[in-house]
Design a protein around this motif. Structure first.
Motif, PDB file in Angstrom:
ATOM      1  N   CYS A  43       0.827  -1.212   0.000  1.00  0.00           N
ATOM      2  CA  CYS A  43       0.000   0.000   0.000  1.00  0.00           C
ATOM      3  C   CYS A  43       0.862   1.264   0.000  1.00  0.00           C
ATOM      4  O   CYS A  43       1.795   1.390   0.794  1.00  0.00           O
ATOM      5  CB  CYS A  43      -0.908   0.006   1.225  1.00  0.00           C
ATOM      6  SG  CYS A  43      -1.948   1.472   1.338  1.00  0.00           S
ATOM      7  N   CYS A  46      -0.303   3.476   3.438  1.00  0.00           N
ATOM      8  CA  CYS A  46       0.103   3.126   4.807  1.00  0.00           C
ATOM      9  C   CYS A  46       1.324   2.206   4.856  1.00  0.00           C
ATOM     10  O   CYS A  46       1.824   1.900   5.944  1.00  0.00           O
ATOM     11  CB  CYS A  46      -1.074   2.490   5.555  1.00  0.00           C
ATOM     12  SG  CYS A  46      -1.455   0.811   5.017  1.00  0.00           S
ATOM     13  N   HIS A  48       1.492  -0.890   4.268  1.00  0.00           N
ATOM     14  CA  HIS A  48       1.117  -2.270   4.592  1.00  0.00           C
ATOM     15  C   HIS A  48       1.304  -3.196   3.385  1.00  0.00           C
ATOM     16  O   HIS A  48       1.018  -2.815   2.269  1.00  0.00           O
ATOM     17  CB  HIS A  48      -0.352  -2.276   5.051  1.00  0.00           C
ATOM     18  CG  HIS A  48      -0.910  -3.636   5.331  1.00  0.00           C
ATOM     19  ND1 HIS A  48      -0.692  -4.282   6.520  1.00  0.00           N
ATOM     20  CD2 HIS A  48      -1.660  -4.466   4.573  1.00  0.00           C
ATOM     21  CE1 HIS A  48      -1.302  -5.464   6.475  1.00  0.00           C
ATOM     22  NE2 HIS A  48      -1.887  -5.595   5.296  1.00  0.00           N
ATOM     23  N   CYS A  61      -6.200  -2.307   0.088  1.00  0.00           N
ATOM     24  CA  CYS A  61      -5.249  -2.583   1.155  1.00  0.00           C
ATOM     25  C   CYS A  61      -5.958  -3.256   2.333  1.00  0.00           C
ATOM     26  O   CYS A  61      -6.992  -2.774   2.793  1.00  0.00           O
ATOM     27  CB  CYS A  61      -4.609  -1.261   1.593  1.00  0.00           C
ATOM     28  SG  CYS A  61      -3.557  -1.426   3.037  1.00  0.00           S
ATOM     29  N   CYS A  64      -5.394  -0.487   5.580  1.00  0.00           N
ATOM     30  CA  CYS A  64      -6.156   0.751   5.753  1.00  0.00           C
ATOM     31  C   CYS A  64      -7.392   0.825   4.857  1.00  0.00           C
ATOM     32  O   CYS A  64      -8.159   1.777   4.949  1.00  0.00           O
ATOM     33  CB  CYS A  64      -5.254   1.964   5.498  1.00  0.00           C
ATOM     34  SG  CYS A  64      -4.804   2.213   3.770  1.00  0.00           S
ATOM     35  N   SER A  66      -7.594   1.454   1.689  1.00  0.00           N
ATOM     36  CA  SER A  66      -7.538   2.319   0.507  1.00  0.00           C
ATOM     37  C   SER A  66      -7.375   1.478  -0.751  1.00  0.00           C
ATOM     38  O   SER A  66      -6.884   0.352  -0.705  1.00  0.00           O
ATOM     39  CB  SER A  66      -6.415   3.345   0.644  1.00  0.00           C
ATOM     40  OG  SER A  66      -5.184   2.783   0.283  1.00  0.00           O
TER      41      SER A  66
HETATM   42 ZN   LIG Z   1      -2.971   0.855   3.277  1.00  0.00          ZN
END
Ligand SMILES: [Zn+2]
Length: 351
Positions: A43, A46, A48, A61, A64, A66
């Protein structure tokens, strides 16, 4: 990608292989995904690792929530040009000895407007400087010279723009030969500008060869071994100015010839930095084992680079005006989409 990229597996070896691999825009997208996220989605928001693939091809993601597409946050972000067209443009840019002009690219790929082709090439030029690239070392010639603008004797004075004072640094091999080079426009030939150019492009401890210009005084204090050559002494020996710093002289004349040849001198001073980046990128990879490898490196840089907006490319000047294209060929170029291939980079078929 882990390890060294392999020809015929990780990148196409020839234009035939390029067309066989990248038959559809979906194949290109999958290749970009593989290059950008070799061990799965990461991501951008963030950081991740891990996400769900959505029905529209985007990722969500799992950290988060997104959503992002493979091309979001790269130079292909929101492009309306089909990826098959982009891939062919990248191939021409990376594999041709002298690159390609915007006009040839427009004609070759049936791109609707000169501006689109011009902006595609500028987007590619903007990714060529790898962040944190190492500085030159060993023995390095440094000089400054004027590049671009009107060349005396050129019929009709086609060249536009002003000449640009350019810093050149070239690694030289003993007893002869050239390794890598760097070129960048300079504000002026003051010690401040020249010292900054040397510090940015040459590793401390390097033997730096310059002419007698006072702007180079003080390089010893910056940690370089300064080898200063006097023009006056060279003249007394009957040598021309090119013999004092032969490697720099050679690079400058190759770059000038390229600007006048491929680009017909139609490079305006506001964009000189990007053209010099392109020249240096190609020159420093001239001994690359495979042209396809240069294509791979270009795409690798392109997916790692932030989006480049048209307004950022036009800088202070607009591209050269060209006679408008007849309406039937306007708009986006036709996709080069073909029936599906077997995506060798995914390991289905090892070449
Ligand atoms: Zn994320």
């Amino acid at each position: 990608m882990v390890g060294y990229p392999r020809a015929g597996k990780d990148y196409p070896r020839s234009v035939g292989e390029l067309h066989a691999w990248f038959r559809t825009d979906a194949d290109c997208l999958d290749y970009l995904e593989w290059l950008r996220w070799p061990s799965g989605f990461v991501c951008q928001d963030c950081g991740h690792s891990g996400g769900w693939r959505l029905g529209d091809g985007r990722f969500m993601c799992t950290g988060c929530g997104s959503r992002a597409s493979v091309t979001a946050g790269t130079i292909f972000d929101r492009t309306r040009t089909p990826l098959t067209v982009w891939f062919t443009a990248c191939w021409l840019f990376a594999t041709r000895k002298d690159g390609i002009s915007a006009l040839s690219l427009k004609r070759t790929l049936e791109i609707g407007s000169y501006q689109t082709a011009w902006a595609m090439l500028h987007r590619l030029r903007s990714v060529l400087v790898r962040p944190g690239r190492e500085r030159l070392a060993g023995v390095v010639e440094v000089d400054e010279t004027y590049i671009g603008g009107l060349e005396p004797g050129l019929a009709g004075g086609r060249a536009r723009g002003k000449k640009v004072l350019t810093g050149i640094a070239v690694e030289v091999r003993e007893p002869r030969g050239i390794d890598r080079c760097r070129m960048l426009p300079l504000a002026d030939a003051s010690a401040e500008s020249l010292h900054a150019f040397v510090r940015n492009h040459v590793e401390p401890g390097t033997r730096v060869i310059t002419d007698g210009w006072q702007g180079y005084s003080g390089l010893e204090k910056l940690g370089y071994v300064h080898d200063r050559r006097s023009q006056r002494a060279a003249r007394a020996r009957g040598e021309g100015p090119g013999e004092l710093l032969p490697a720099v002289h050679r690079i400058a004349s190759l770059a000038k010839r390229w600007l006048l040849g491929t680009h017909q001198g139609s490079v305006d001073d506001a964009h000189m930095t990007s053209y010099l980046n392109e020249f240096v990128f190609r020159f420093n990879r001239r001994r690359s084992r495979s042209r396809g490898m240069v294509f791979y490196r270009l795409l690798e840089l392109a997916v790692a680079h932030d989006p480049v907006r048209y307004k950022d490319i036009i800088a202070t000047k607009r591209p050269r005006k060209i006679v408008p294209t007849p309406p039937k060929t306007r708009g986006q170029p036709p996709s080069l989409d073909r029936p599906p291939a077997n995506r060798p980079w995914r390991g289905a078929v090892a070449g």
